[in-house]
Design a protein around this motif. Structure first.
Motif, PDB file in Angstrom:
ATOM      1  N   VAL A 178      16.009   5.813   2.411  1.00  0.00           N
ATOM      2  CA  VAL A 178      16.426   4.839   3.415  1.00  0.00           C
ATOM      3  C   VAL A 178      17.260   3.732   2.772  1.00  0.00           C
ATOM      4  N   THR A 179      18.229   3.223   3.518  1.00  0.00           N
ATOM      5  CA  THR A 179      19.001   2.075   3.067  1.00  0.00           C
ATOM      6  C   THR A 179      18.336   0.806   3.586  1.00  0.00           C
ATOM      7  N   VAL A 180      18.103  -0.135   2.676  1.00  0.00           N
ATOM      8  CA  VAL A 180      17.505  -1.425   3.009  1.00  0.00           C
ATOM      9  C   VAL A 180      18.428  -2.500   2.455  1.00  0.00           C
ATOM     10  N   ILE A 181      18.732  -3.492   3.282  1.00  0.00           N
ATOM     11  CA  ILE A 181      19.568  -4.598   2.835  1.00  0.00           C
ATOM     12  C   ILE A 181      18.680  -5.831   2.697  1.00  0.00           C
ATOM     13  N   VAL A 182      18.623  -6.367   1.488  1.00  0.00           N
ATOM     14  CA  VAL A 182      17.850  -7.577   1.206  1.00  0.00           C
ATOM     15  C   VAL A 182      18.861  -8.704   1.045  1.00  0.00           C
ATOM     16  N   ASN A 183      18.798  -9.650   1.988  1.00  0.00           N
ATOM     17  CA  ASN A 183      19.830 -10.676   2.104  1.00  0.00           C
ATOM     18  C   ASN A 183      21.175  -9.957   2.234  1.00  0.00           C
ATOM     19  N   ASP A 184      22.019  -9.976   1.243  1.00  0.00           N
ATOM     20  CA  ASP A 184      23.307  -9.288   1.356  1.00  0.00           C
ATOM     21  C   ASP A 184      23.430  -8.097   0.408  1.00  0.00           C
ATOM     22  N   GLU A 185      22.359  -7.736  -0.261  1.00  0.00           N
ATOM     23  CA  GLU A 185      22.402  -6.634  -1.223  1.00  0.00           C
ATOM     24  C   GLU A 185      21.849  -5.352  -0.602  1.00  0.00           C
ATOM     25  N   GLY A 241      18.321   4.634  -0.938  1.00  0.00           N
ATOM     26  CA  GLY A 241      17.352   5.567  -1.487  1.00  0.00           C
ATOM     27  C   GLY A 241      15.919   5.068  -1.542  1.00  0.00           C
ATOM     28  N   VAL A 242      15.542   4.115  -0.703  1.00  0.00           N
ATOM     29  CA  VAL A 242      14.169   3.610  -0.702  1.00  0.00           C
ATOM     30  C   VAL A 242      13.264   4.631  -0.017  1.00  0.00           C
ATOM     31  N   THR A 243      12.188   4.986  -0.693  1.00  0.00           N
ATOM     32  CA  THR A 243      11.220   5.955  -0.173  1.00  0.00           C
ATOM     33  C   THR A 243       9.813   5.410  -0.367  1.00  0.00           C
ATOM     34  N   GLU A 244       8.859   6.075   0.226  1.00  0.00           N
ATOM     35  CA  GLU A 244       7.464   5.689   0.012  1.00  0.00           C
ATOM     36  C   GLU A 244       7.114   5.810  -1.468  1.00  0.00           C
ATOM     37  N   GLU A 245       7.663   6.810  -2.122  1.00  0.00           N
ATOM     38  CA  GLU A 245       7.354   7.055  -3.534  1.00  0.00           C
ATOM     39  C   GLU A 245       7.910   5.974  -4.459  1.00  0.00           C
ATOM     40  N   PHE A 266      11.033  -0.757  -5.585  1.00  0.00           N
ATOM     41  CA  PHE A 266      11.877  -1.566  -4.699  1.00  0.00           C
ATOM     42  C   PHE A 266      11.312  -2.980  -4.582  1.00  0.00           C
ATOM     43  N   LEU A 267      10.003  -3.088  -4.403  1.00  0.00           N
ATOM     44  CA  LEU A 267       9.382  -4.405  -4.295  1.00  0.00           C
ATOM     45  C   LEU A 267       9.593  -5.230  -5.564  1.00  0.00           C
ATOM     46  N   SER A 268       9.256  -4.639  -6.704  1.00  0.00           N
ATOM     47  CA  SER A 268       9.289  -5.402  -7.957  1.00  0.00           C
ATOM     48  C   SER A 268      10.706  -5.726  -8.427  1.00  0.00           C
ATOM     49  N   GLU A 269      11.662  -4.844  -8.140  1.00  0.00           N
ATOM     50  CA  GLU A 269      13.019  -5.051  -8.647  1.00  0.00           C
ATOM     51  C   GLU A 269      13.946  -5.748  -7.661  1.00  0.00           C
ATOM     52  N   LYS A 270      13.645  -5.675  -6.377  1.00  0.00           N
ATOM     53  CA  LYS A 270      14.572  -6.226  -5.385  1.00  0.00           C
ATOM     54  C   LYS A 270      13.949  -7.288  -4.479  1.00  0.00           C
ATOM     55  N   LEU A 271      12.864  -6.947  -3.798  1.00  0.00           N
ATOM     56  CA  LEU A 271      12.325  -7.870  -2.806  1.00  0.00           C
ATOM     57  C   LEU A 271      11.634  -9.072  -3.442  1.00  0.00           C
ATOM     58  N   GLU A 272      10.776  -8.838  -4.412  1.00  0.00           N
ATOM     59  CA  GLU A 272      10.059  -9.956  -5.034  1.00  0.00           C
ATOM     60  C   GLU A 272      10.996 -10.938  -5.731  1.00  0.00           C
ATOM     61  N   PRO A 273      12.027 -10.474  -6.461  1.00  0.00           N
ATOM     62  CA  PRO A 273      12.981 -11.443  -7.021  1.00  0.00           C
ATOM     63  C   PRO A 273      13.705 -12.253  -5.935  1.00  0.00           C
TER      64      PRO A 273
END
Length: 105
Positions: free
Chosen positions: A52-59, A63-67, A72-79
């Motif tokens: 899946v494509t997820v856009i965080v702010n403007d990034e 390829g986001v999957t359950e696996e 995704f959380l640690s490298e993109k959303l949490e920062p």
């Protein structure tokens, strides 16, 4: 932090509904529902074969999957959440230090 999840046909077939559920659960468990603006969108034009494509702010993150959701959380959303929090703290500090009670801010 604005989090936009593609729910177009390709991403839907690749698990966008599950990604939404995982994001909602993540926010609820941490009590940060008010810090995330979860929205859906139709095709973002970034289709891929992995997830899946997820856009965080403007990034855009593809390829986001359950696996790989934890990554995704640690490298993109949490920062992004941390940066938003730091920005808000800097703004409040600046506001307090320069405040002349003009109420223009």
């Amino acid at each position: 932090v604005k989090v936009q999840i593609c729910v177009g046909s390709s991403c839907h077939l690749k698990g966008s509904e599950r990604v939404v559920e995982l994001l909602q659960k993540y926010a609820a468990e941490r009590g940060i529902e008010d810090k995330l603006l979860l929205t859906g969108s139709f095709c973002t034009g970034r289709c891929n074969r992995q997830g899946v494509t997820v856009i965080v702010n403007d990034e855009a993150i593809t390829g986001v999957t359950e696996e790989n959701f934890a990554t995704f959380l640690s490298e993109k959303l949490e920062p992004a959440l941390k940066a938003e929090e730091e920005y808000n703290m800097d703004f409040l500090t600046l506001k307090k230090s320069n405040c002349k009670n003009c109420y223009k801010c």
